[in-house]
Design a protein around this motif. Structure first.
Motif, PDB file in Angstrom:
ATOM      1  N   ALA A  54     -22.252  -0.677  60.134  1.00 60.27           N
ATOM      2  CA  ALA A  54     -22.784  -0.217  61.419  1.00 60.27           C
ATOM      3  C   ALA A  54     -24.170  -0.795  61.689  1.00 60.27           C
ATOM      4  O   ALA A  54     -24.519  -1.084  62.844  1.00 60.27           O
ATOM      5  CB  ALA A  54     -22.837   1.307  61.443  1.00 60.27           C
ATOM      6  N   SER A  55     -24.967  -0.989  60.625  1.00 60.95           N
ATOM      7  CA  SER A  55     -26.327  -1.519  60.797  1.00 60.95           C
ATOM      8  C   SER A  55     -26.320  -2.947  61.318  1.00 60.95           C
ATOM      9  O   SER A  55     -27.324  -3.419  61.855  1.00 60.95           O
ATOM     10  CB  SER A  55     -27.093  -1.444  59.474  1.00 60.95           C
ATOM     11  OG  SER A  55     -26.591  -2.387  58.529  1.00 60.95           O
ATOM     12  N   ARG A  56     -25.200  -3.629  61.182  1.00 62.63           N
ATOM     13  CA  ARG A  56     -25.079  -5.013  61.660  1.00 62.63           C
ATOM     14  C   ARG A  56     -24.473  -5.079  63.055  1.00 62.63           C
ATOM     15  O   ARG A  56     -24.298  -6.157  63.607  1.00 62.63           O
ATOM     16  CB  ARG A  56     -24.207  -5.814  60.693  1.00 62.63           C
ATOM     17  CG  ARG A  56     -24.804  -5.948  59.297  1.00 62.63           C
ATOM     18  CD  ARG A  56     -23.783  -6.445  58.313  1.00 62.63           C
ATOM     19  NE  ARG A  56     -24.356  -6.643  56.995  1.00 62.63           N
ATOM     20  CZ  ARG A  56     -23.641  -6.680  55.868  1.00 62.63           C
ATOM     21  NH1 ARG A  56     -22.323  -6.508  55.923  1.00 62.63           N
ATOM     22  NH2 ARG A  56     -24.238  -6.866  54.710  1.00 62.63           N
ATOM     23  N   PHE A 170     -31.835   5.611  60.709  1.00 59.24           N
ATOM     24  CA  PHE A 170     -30.786   6.061  59.792  1.00 59.24           C
ATOM     25  C   PHE A 170     -29.935   7.125  60.470  1.00 59.24           C
ATOM     26  O   PHE A 170     -28.712   7.133  60.340  1.00 59.24           O
ATOM     27  CB  PHE A 170     -31.409   6.606  58.501  1.00 59.24           C
ATOM     28  CG  PHE A 170     -30.398   6.953  57.444  1.00 59.24           C
ATOM     29  CD1 PHE A 170     -30.006   6.016  56.497  1.00 59.24           C
ATOM     30  CD2 PHE A 170     -29.831   8.223  57.385  1.00 59.24           C
ATOM     31  CE1 PHE A 170     -29.069   6.330  55.516  1.00 59.24           C
ATOM     32  CE2 PHE A 170     -28.901   8.551  56.415  1.00 59.24           C
ATOM     33  CZ  PHE A 170     -28.519   7.592  55.480  1.00 59.24           C
ATOM     34  N   HIS A 171     -30.565   8.028  61.204  1.00 65.11           N
ATOM     35  CA  HIS A 171     -29.824   9.061  61.923  1.00 65.11           C
ATOM     36  C   HIS A 171     -28.922   8.451  62.994  1.00 65.11           C
ATOM     37  O   HIS A 171     -27.804   8.915  63.213  1.00 65.11           O
ATOM     38  CB  HIS A 171     -30.788  10.065  62.562  1.00 65.11           C
ATOM     39  CG  HIS A 171     -31.546  10.884  61.569  1.00 65.11           C
ATOM     40  ND1 HIS A 171     -31.001  11.303  60.372  1.00 65.11           N
ATOM     41  CD2 HIS A 171     -32.814  11.367  61.598  1.00 65.11           C
ATOM     42  CE1 HIS A 171     -31.906  12.010  59.711  1.00 65.11           C
ATOM     43  NE2 HIS A 171     -33.013  12.060  60.423  1.00 65.11           N
ATOM     44  N   TYR A 172     -29.407   7.403  63.657  1.00 66.23           N
ATOM     45  CA  TYR A 172     -28.556   6.709  64.632  1.00 66.23           C
ATOM     46  C   TYR A 172     -27.292   6.190  63.952  1.00 66.23           C
ATOM     47  O   TYR A 172     -26.186   6.295  64.481  1.00 66.23           O
ATOM     48  CB  TYR A 172     -29.302   5.533  65.265  1.00 66.23           C
ATOM     49  CG  TYR A 172     -30.449   5.900  66.177  1.00 66.23           C
ATOM     50  CD1 TYR A 172     -30.489   7.121  66.831  1.00 66.23           C
ATOM     51  CD2 TYR A 172     -31.502   5.002  66.382  1.00 66.23           C
ATOM     52  CE1 TYR A 172     -31.559   7.441  67.671  1.00 66.23           C
ATOM     53  CE2 TYR A 172     -32.559   5.322  67.222  1.00 66.23           C
ATOM     54  CZ  TYR A 172     -32.587   6.532  67.865  1.00 66.23           C
ATOM     55  OH  TYR A 172     -33.632   6.834  68.690  1.00 66.23           O
ATOM     56  N   SER A 191     -29.085  12.260  54.997  1.00 62.78           N
ATOM     57  CA  SER A 191     -30.403  11.663  55.199  1.00 62.78           C
ATOM     58  C   SER A 191     -30.542  10.435  54.296  1.00 62.78           C
ATOM     59  O   SER A 191     -29.687  10.194  53.437  1.00 62.78           O
ATOM     60  CB  SER A 191     -31.486  12.686  54.852  1.00 62.78           C
ATOM     61  OG  SER A 191     -31.490  12.936  53.454  1.00 62.78           O
ATOM     62  N   PRO A 192     -31.617   9.648  54.460  1.00 64.40           N
ATOM     63  CA  PRO A 192     -31.822   8.520  53.548  1.00 64.40           C
ATOM     64  C   PRO A 192     -31.827   8.942  52.081  1.00 64.40           C
ATOM     65  O   PRO A 192     -31.384   8.189  51.216  1.00 64.40           O
ATOM     66  CB  PRO A 192     -33.192   7.972  53.983  1.00 64.40           C
ATOM     67  CG  PRO A 192     -33.272   8.311  55.429  1.00 64.40           C
ATOM     68  CD  PRO A 192     -32.610   9.663  55.550  1.00 64.40           C
TER      69      PRO A 192
END
Length: 207
Positions: A54-56, A170-172, A191-192
């Motif tokens: 998802a981060s990409r 991170f929450h996104y 959470s992280p």
């Protein structure tokens, strides 16, 4: 915080050895500031992979000044530091503060030194971690394109990414992947720091 760890241990024992630990954790943990119920848990490898993937991709959410999360009308790519941030959390199992404080001089000879020399005498020692897998080319690319030449996690202006900003993104990602969907009272339960617990759990399981 002791209750968090106790809950995580009981829930893990329940999942792995239900006959010996038939009940899930029942200790309720509430964040006094927000009123949200905290439910510390570890993430599966598949869930961690979903976060990395998802981060990409594209970001579909933002937060307004009143802290309300809303969906963007036009999704936008995540900043370049976000995929690196998630990879560093996973590979180092470090605290978010240690990852955000990381500077390039402490990445050398195939290792990442999470010890911040400016904090000597103030905190417990941190780990020195070997760089493995796909993180190596990601770090090489980030170092090559670094604006400040100092901070590993930096924005488009070369400013260091602070923990509060890293937590927000991170929450996104958790919203994107459905990890914090439903049960509004426990929205921020992943959470992280959950990554740190997760990697410790997988090490104990030997996978």
């Amino acid at each position: 915080q002791v209750k968090m760890y106790l809950n995580a241990a009981i829930n893990y024992a329940h999942e792995e050895f239900e006959d010996l630990c038939p009940r899930k954790a029942s200790v309720k943990i509430t964040d006094k500031k927000s009123g949200f119920k905290r439910r510390e848990r570890w993430l599966s490898k598949e869930e961690i992979k979903r976060l990395i993937d998802a981060s990409r991709g594209l970001r579909r959410y933002t937060r307004l000044q009143n802290h309300k999360i809303v969906e963007l009308k036009k999704p936008k790519p995540y900043p370049n530091w976000v995929p690196l941030f998630i990879q560093l959390l996973v590979q180092t199992a470090g605290r978010i503060s240690a990852v955000c404080e990381l500077e390039w001089p402490r990445i050398k000879d195939g290792t990442i030194d999470l010890n911040n020399p400016r904090l000597r005498g103030k905190r417990k020692g941190r780990a020195i971690v070997k760089i493995k897998g796909e993180l190596k080319p990601i770090l090489e690319d980030a170092r090559k394109n670094s604006i400040s030449g100092v901070y590993v996690l930096e924005d488009q202006n070369g400013n260091r990414i602070r923990p509060y900003r890293a937590r927000l993104y991170f929450h996104y990602l958790c919203l994107e992947t459905g990890l914090n969907a439903g049960d509004e009272e426990a929205r921020w339960r992943v959470s992280p720091h959950s990554i740190r617990h997760s990697m410790a759990t997988h090490m104990l399981k030997g996978n």
